[in-house]
Design a protein around this motif. Sequence first.
Motif, PDB file in Angstrom:
ATOM      1  N   ARG A   1      45.028  34.376  43.267  1.00 14.25           N
ATOM      2  CA  ARG A   1      46.313  33.829  43.704  1.00 14.25           C
ATOM      3  C   ARG A   1      47.066  33.293  42.488  1.00 14.25           C
ATOM      4  O   ARG A   1      46.466  32.990  41.460  1.00 14.25           O
TER       5      ARG A   1
ATOM      6  N   LYS B   1      54.804  32.662  39.503  1.00 10.72           N
ATOM      7  CA  LYS B   1      55.556  33.344  40.559  1.00 10.72           C
ATOM      8  C   LYS B   1      56.937  33.776  40.083  1.00 10.72           C
ATOM      9  O   LYS B   1      57.414  34.862  40.418  1.00 10.72           O
TER      10      LYS B   1
ATOM     11  N   ALA C   1      53.312  38.126  49.172  1.00  9.51           N
ATOM     12  CA  ALA C   1      52.505  37.295  48.281  1.00  9.51           C
ATOM     13  C   ALA C   1      52.216  38.034  46.975  1.00  9.51           C
ATOM     14  O   ALA C   1      51.984  39.240  46.964  1.00  9.51           O
TER      15      ALA C   1
ATOM     16  N   ARG D   1      49.729  38.728  43.969  1.00  8.02           N
ATOM     17  CA  ARG D   1      48.296  38.680  43.698  1.00  8.02           C
ATOM     18  C   ARG D   1      48.037  39.326  42.342  1.00  8.02           C
ATOM     19  O   ARG D   1      48.789  40.189  41.889  1.00  8.02           O
TER      20      ARG D   1
END
Length: 126
Positions: free
Chosen positions: A23, A39, A55, A57
């Motif tokens: 993550r 991010k 999301a 990854r």
Amino acid sequence: MHRSTPAPVPHRPSDAPLTRIYRPEEIADTLGCSAWWVKDRARRRLIPHTRVGRAYRFTAEHLAEIIRLYEERPTRPAQTPARATEPLSGLRTQNGSAQPHRPVVAPAVRLRARPPRRQQQYGTVA
């Protein structure tokens, strides 16, 4: 004659070893930065990543490539400055006193503020 059977070739996803997926928080913790930074860079496509739904990854290969992308190398080999090795005894004035060499400084340029945009646009100041 004895026939040997060939080794099974993985042809299904369940036969292949699973890749560890990380993550953004885990990547940020490893890199010593914020998850927001990870991010943001992924969103702007500046670092490699995988998108699962909405999301971000990362794999171990992604992490290694991110580290390589942001690695900085010296532009030239480190050298000792020549001035540090020069003795000050050679710098003497006419009266014989030693004075350190001072760098030449360019004169300061006076900055002017530009007029407010509103005044330029409408001719008045609000």
